[in-house]
Each structure stands twice: as structure tokens, then as C-alpha cells.
Design an enzyme around this catalytic site. Structure first.
Site, mmCIF file in Angstrom:
data_model
loop_
_atom_site.group_PDB
_atom_site.id
_atom_site.type_symbol
_atom_site.label_atom_id
_atom_site.label_comp_id
_atom_site.label_asym_id
_atom_site.label_seq_id
_atom_site.Cartn_x
_atom_site.Cartn_y
_atom_site.Cartn_z
ATOM 1 N N ASP A 196 0.727 -1.051 0.082
ATOM 2 C CA ASP A 196 0.081 -0.248 -0.216
ATOM 3 C C ASP A 196 0.920 1.354 0.188
ATOM 4 O O ASP A 196 2.012 0.953 -0.042
ATOM 5 C CB ASP A 196 -0.812 -0.013 1.208
ATOM 6 C CG ASP A 196 -2.213 0.199 0.871
ATOM 7 O OD1 ASP A 196 -2.536 1.409 0.025
ATOM 8 O OD2 ASP A 196 -3.232 -0.102 1.470
ATOM 9 N N ASP A 283 -10.478 2.763 -3.237
ATOM 10 C CA ASP A 283 -11.099 1.387 -2.581
ATOM 11 C C ASP A 283 -12.610 1.484 -3.200
ATOM 12 O O ASP A 283 -13.284 2.566 -3.061
ATOM 13 C CB ASP A 283 -10.955 1.420 -1.058
ATOM 14 C CG ASP A 283 -9.643 1.423 -0.408
ATOM 15 O OD1 ASP A 283 -8.851 1.371 -1.422
ATOM 16 O OD2 ASP A 283 -9.515 1.281 0.548
HETATM 17 C C1 GLA Z 1 -6.052 0.950 1.691
HETATM 18 C C2 GLA Z 1 -5.979 -0.096 0.544
HETATM 19 C C3 GLA Z 1 -7.170 -1.086 1.025
HETATM 20 C C4 GLA Z 1 -6.748 -1.607 2.316
HETATM 21 C C5 GLA Z 1 -6.526 -0.571 3.598
HETATM 22 C C6 GLA Z 1 -6.145 -1.120 4.552
HETATM 23 O O1 GLA Z 1 -7.128 1.960 1.994
HETATM 24 O O2 GLA Z 1 -6.508 0.497 -0.523
HETATM 25 O O3 GLA Z 1 -7.263 -2.070 0.119
HETATM 26 O O4 GLA Z 1 -5.600 -2.478 2.196
HETATM 27 O O5 GLA Z 1 -5.606 0.401 2.914
HETATM 28 O O6 GLA Z 1 -5.673 -0.219 5.611
#
Ligand code: GLA
Length: 646
Positions: A196, A283
Site C-alpha cells: 500500500d 477503494d
Molecule cells: C487501503 C487499501 C485497502 C486496504 C486498506 C488497509 O485503503 O486500498 O485495500 O488495504 O488500505 O488499511
């Protein structure tokens, strides 16, 4: 959808004026020179889109060993493992701290008891990973490319955040790359890592939570919603270093790198050079609009994906909200779209409690089969309007295509499937097989109209006689194409990915209303596309429209993985009428394994297109270069119309 591009391009050009230049993956004095090589990432173990389960959409940081092992058990016991679901991935929330004596990461053993090796011992995921392997599965872990993780900014009230001093809570890869990667892959034996980027996006010194939580600030490389100030080259460098480290540590090549920069920092263009999958959007949420948005962020990028490298519109949200067991139409459509996109299929649900109606969706074998087809071709949009779309995915079998007809809207729509959408003869029967019902859906000649209820979709395998007597259109083989140089002079924002979400987002999210609004942040608009110009118009050369071909910007280079399977390449080439740069001239050159095979004279927009017909016998790598010979400050669009390999 038709985008009137002069205004879009002009505004994005202006916006992009002070973007940092992207670093080329293999530095070359002249990037349009042929290399005879496949320059996309060819390491790691993802010949077809990875399939499995991830804890995030089910549990956020409230993850623990019994939940993860429970998911793994269901994956095996329900038969999903046999159908290809393999990776059991732990997302954010697993870590306790970074030990200061030696920098080793300590696992939160309250959540993962099998990692506990007694007081003062090194905690270890090895027992967990061994258990997954013993079940015939593979295991994945999660980290961040910065010092801190996403949960440490976005889930501040979670009980499972890293603990201790400022330095102990720095659990990301920053300054610890070789150590952490060796720990995850060599010592613990993981097979997959999702990396990430909140650590390089959200920890600027200007944020009040930094002081409040005693974090060490890190001036962001990614400025969310602000492409001009994002350090694209800097982000690429970090993921490039990570990619190299992973390859060094994993001598057996059995690993997967999932890049998670949410479509920002131009990752949709360069993710394929460093990792096996890269997120193309923010997301996914459990709403219909969100699903449409993340789908839109990947669907125009077919030429950027292929075996080993996949666009990732995020994990499945089936089982939640608009896709729960009371919304099976939406859940099936979500799954069909991911299947036809050749997107990774990661289940995000508490599988210990999965109803059979949902297990049937994840387990739809014939739908999975189109996703996992060995050709690795992402589906291509053949019809596109605000209410409905038709996406066609080439399959390895030359007479077969997968197709999804899809109603985006809240009202019923009629969709007419054309034999020509499928590249099949218009006067010969096309057989349809309904891949959800696993039975024949009859046949048609020329075209057939279907009525789709709101949000519904139809997923078929179509079998018929190919329209082309010989060979295949290049646009039917996106998995064989690597966009080595996309021709973009400046990184431009993609309006397509935002057509659904911008408005709804502004309506729903307080932050968007209070602040300066919802800004687009996915660059890459203007990249090469199958069957349309880079901006979504029909390929049009000298008054003639073409249904098939590759649309690109001038000064682009495409690598075609021919692998000595073809004898001829042909195409009709010219400057596309949609060019904003009307004064540009372009030569079109075809290379075979680095040797020039054919070249045109410079062509302008009013010149007649030229037909190329080239012997490519024995050639492994065909390269198509459109080189601008007379400059124009505005983008010049070219067409490789009716491009065919036979
Ligand atoms: C980000 C990613 C998600 C998840 C969260 C975890 O938002 O895009 O897919 O992994 O972090 O905190």
C-alpha cells in the site's frame, strides 16, 4: 460515451504542465527505438489473474487467525480451492510493532496466536503459512511502501493499530525494505504481498493527526487529488526498488506483487513494469456506484494488462451492501464484470458464514473459466453508452469469445449484441452459451436484442465463424500487447473513470462538499486503446471509420508478443481525424525482433492512409512505432486500423 476532447485535453494539458517526468523502466536514449524485448514485468507467479481471499473487505483491521483460517477452510471445503481460489491474504491490522533493537517486525499474537513463540522470541507467521501450504493454499501479507500504514491514518480508532513509540509504530517498508521482504518471503514463507502507499500519501507535516498521534511526518510523494504535485518518478522508484528486492529474495519466482496506489501517480501506465497487479482506483465500497467507478477505472486499459500483469479494480465486494445475498443480480453482475476484465478475483467476505447463494456466485465455474483463460486477454468495450455496455473478451480458442452485456442503469434497457462485436461473420450462426445457467442460450445470425432489467447482465460464451478469413485482429489480442511508450507528452487525467462517481461522491461525502470538491486523480487518459482512438472516438482515417484497430498517440511504441506464431502483419495506418494537432506528421514503422521490416513516408491528417503488409515469419517480437516527424504542440492521434496478425 463520446467525449468532446478538445476542452478535456486542453484543460488536462494545462493541469499537467508541471508534472515530474516519469522515469522510463529501461533507460534508452530514444524510447521509440525497438528493443526486440518484452519490457513489461515478467517475473512473479501470475500467469492468469490471481484468485483468493483477502481479509480487508470482510473485517478491516478486526482480523484474526480464526477468521483467516476459517476462510481458508471454507475455500477448501466448498470446492472453491479446486476452482482456482488459492491465495489467503492477510491485509492491514496484523502487526504489533517494529522492534527497535534490530528492526524486526513483531506480529500481534493476541490476534495470531500461532505466531507466538514465547516471551522474547521472534514472533513468526511460519506456522500459519505452513498451515496454508499444507491445505494446498498459498498465503499473502500486507505492508506499506512508506513508514506507516493506511490503518494508522484511516482507522485511528481501531484497537489493532501498531503500538509503542513513534519508531516502534513505523511498520512500513521505508528504510527496511530488504529486511522486511526477506522476513516475509524467506523466513515466513509468504507467496504474495500487497504493498500500500498511505505512508507516502497521508503523513505530511501539515496534517493535525501527525502531531496528535506523535508520528514522524513524511512529506508526501502522492498528493491525493493533486496530480501536478505528485512525484510520479519518486513513487515509481520506490516500487521499482521493491520489485527488484522481491526478485532477489524469491529465487524460485513463486511470488506475487500487488501494487496499491489506488490509480494515482500514473500507476495505471507503469504498474505493469514492476508488479503483477496494480490498483486502478480508490477503494471499492459496497455500493453500486462505487463498483461502476472502479470498473470504469480499468475497462479502458485492456492494452496494459496481459499474462503476468493485471489491472486491479480492487477486491470483490460480493456479500456486502448492494451486493449482499438480497442483491444477487448486482452480485452476479459484479462478478461477471471482474471475470470479463481479467481482474484478480479476491473474495472479501466472512466465509465462515457464507450462504450457498453467494458461494454459488464465487464458484460459478464457467464464469471463472473466462477470467482464467490462458490467453490473458482483458475484455474490450465494444459498445459503450451511459446506460449499457458490451464487453468482449478474447479466449484462447480462436472461434470463441466471452461477452458480457451489462445494464448500468436503474431502468430496463435493450441491448443488441452484434456478430461484429464478436469479430464473427454477420451471415453465419453464432451459438451462445449462458455461463451462469451453464446451458445453451440458442443462436443468432447478425444480431440479437436482449432486454436487461436494472443492473442486470448476461454473460455468454459465443462460438462462431470468424469474420476474418485469416488471422486475428491485433485488438483481439490485448494480452499480447505491451504499451512500451504511450506517447503521452504530459500525464492527463482520465474523465471516463469518473463519469459515475464524481456527482454521487459529492452528494454523499461530507468531505467532498466541505472541501474543494471531488477531484479526478487517475492519470493515463490518452493511452493506446483497442478499437477506438485514445480518447474513445471511432478510429477514423481520411473519412473512413474502422471498427477494429489500435488507436494511439504519436510517439508511441507497442510491443507485440508474436512468439513466432504468425507469418504476416497488416494494417492501414494514418493520422486520425480526431487529432487535435492537425499539423503533425507521423511515420509508421514495423520492426521484427529489432529489425526494421517496413516504414511509411511521413503522413499528415489529410493524407491517404497507407496499407502495410509485412512478412513476420520467425519473428518473436513485433514492434509498432508511430514516430512524429513534424511537430505539433497538441496531441497527434494515430490509427493502426484493421491491424491483423495472421
Ligand atoms: C487501503 C487499501 C485497502 C486496504 C486498506 C488497509 O485503503 O486500498 O485495500 O488495504 O488500505 O488499511
Amino acid at each position: 460515451m463520446k467525449l468532446r476532447w478538445p476542452s478535456i485535453i486542453l484543460s488536462t494539458l494545462l493541469l499537467a504542465a508541471n508534472i515530474h517526468a516519469a522515469e522510463a523502466p529501461t533507460p534508452h536514449a530514444d524510447p521509440l527505438q525497438p528493443t526486440g524485448q518484452w519490457s513489461a514485468f515478467s517475473k512473479g507467479n501470475a500467469p492468469t489473474p490471481p484468485m483468493g481471499w483477502n481479509s480487508w473487505n470482510a473485517f478491516r483491521t478486526d482480523v484474526d487467525e480464526s477468521k483467516v483460517v476459517g476462510a481458508a477452510k471454507t475455500i477448501v471445503d466448498s470446492g472453491l480451492a479446486r476452482k482456482g481460489y488459492r491465495y489467503i491474504n492477510i491485509d492491514d491490522g496484523w502487526w504489533l510493532k517494529r522492534r527497535q533493537s534490530d528492526g524486526r517486525i513483531v506480529i500481534r499474537t493476541a490476534l495470531f496466536p500461532s505466531a507466538d513463540r514465547g516471551e522474547n522470541q521472534n514472533t513468526s507467521f511460519r506456522p500459519f503459512v505452513d498451515r496454508m501450504h499444507a491445505m494446498g493454499l498459498k498465503a499473502g501479507i500486507y505492508t506499506d511502501v512508506g513508514r506507516n500504514a493506511c490503518s494508522q491514518v484511516w482507522d485511528l480508532h481501531s484497537p489493532n493499530l501498531p503500538e509503542g513509540s513513534t519508531a516502534e509504530r513505523e511498520v512500513g517498508l521505508w528504510n527496511h525494505l530488504p529486511q522486511d521482504i526477506a522476513l516475509f518471503f524467506e523466513e515466513w514463507g509468504f507467496d504474495y504481498v500487497k504493498v500500500d502507499a498511505c505512508g507516502i500519501a497521508d503523513y505530511g507535516s501539515d496534517k493535525p493527526f501527525i502531531a496528535e498521534n506523535d508520528y514522524q511526518p513524511l512529506e508526501p510523494l502522492i498528493i491525493r487529488g493533486d496530480l501536478p504535485n505528485t512525484d510520479v518518478a519518486g513513487v515509481q522508484k520506490l516500487y521499482g526498488d521493491l520489485s527488484k528486492t522481491l526478485a532477489t529474495v524469491n529465487e524460485d519466482n513463486d511470488y506475487v506483487l500487488s501494487i496499491c496506489t489506488w490509480g494515482t501517480a500514473n500507476v495505471r501506465a507503469w504498474g505493469k513494469n514492476y508488479g503483477n497487479l496494480w490498483r486502478t482506483s480508490e477503494d471499492i465500497r459496497s455500493s453500486w456506484d462505487s463498483m461502476l467507478h472502479v470498473f470504469d477505472s480499468a475497462v479502458t486499459r485492456a492494452l496494459f494488462a496481459g499474462p503476468g500483469t493485471w489491472n486491479d479494480p480492487d477486491m470483490l465486494y460480493i456479500g456486502h451492501g448492494d451486493f449482499d445475498e438480497n442483491h444477487l443480480v448486482e452480485a452476479k453482475t459484479h462478478f461477471s464484470l471482474w471475470a470479463v476484465l481479467a481482474a484478480p478475483l479476491m473474495i472479501g467476505f466472512d466465509l465462515r458464514e457464507a450462504p450457498s447463494s453467494l458461494l454459488d456466485i464465487w464458484g460459478a465455474e464457467e464464469v471463472i473459466a473466462i477470467n482464467q483463460d490462458a490467453g490473458g486477454h482483458q475484455g474490450v468495450l465494444m459498445q459503450d453508452n451511459e446506460r449499457s455496455q458490451v464487453i468482449v473478451k478474447s479466449l484462447s480458442h480462436p472461434r470463441e469469445k466471452a461477452v458480457v452485456l451489462f445494464n448500468r442503469s436503474d431502468a430496463a434497457v435493450e441491448v443488441t449484441l452484434l456478430a461484429s462485436d464478436l469479430g464473427m461473420k454477420e451471415n453465419k450462426p453464432v451459438q451462445l452459451r449462458d455461463l451462469w445457467q451453464e446451458k445453451s442460450a440458442g443462436q443468432f445470425v447478425g444480431k440479437k436484442t436482449f432486454t436487461l432489467p436494472p443492473h442486470d447482465s448476461l454473460t455468454f460464451k459465443a462460438t462462431g465463424e470468424r469474420a476474418l478469413e485469416k488471422g486475428r485482429y491485433l485488438s483481439e489480442m490485448p494480452g499480447r500487447i505491451n504499451v512500451a511508450v504511450d506517447g503521452l507528452q504530459a500525464v492527463s487525467l482520465d474523465p471516463v473513470a469518473h463519469r459515475t462517481l464524481a456527482q454521487k461522491h459529492a452528494e454523499k461525502h461530507e468531505s467532498a462538499r466541505k472541501g474543494s470538491g471531488y477531484r479526478q486523480s487517475y492519470p493515463g487518459f490518452g493511452g493506446p486503446r483497442a478499437n477506438v482512438s485514445p480518447y474513445g472516438d471511432a478510429i477514423t482515417l481520411n473519412g473512413q471509420r474502422y471498427r477494429h484497430g489500435i488507436g494511439a498517440l504519436a510517439n508511441s511504441r507497442l510491443e507485440i508478443n508474436a512468439q513466432d506464431e504468425f507469418t504476416r502483419f497488416s494494417a492501414i495506418v494514418g493520422v486520425d481525424e480526431s487529432s487535435l494537432g492537425k499539423d503533425g506528421e507521423v511515420t509508421f514503422v514495423v520492426y521484427g525482433d529489432g529489425r526494421e521490416l517496413a516504414a511509411t513516408k511521413p503522413l499528415g491528417v489529410s493524407d491517404k492512409p497507407i496499407t502495410l503488409d509485412v512478412d513476420v515469419q520467425g519473428v518473436d517480437m513485433v514492434e509498432l512505432v508511430a514516430r512524429q516527424t513534424r511537430q505539433d504542440p497538441l496531441p497527434v492521434v494515430v490509427g493502426w486500423a484493421d491491424a491483423v496478425l495472421e
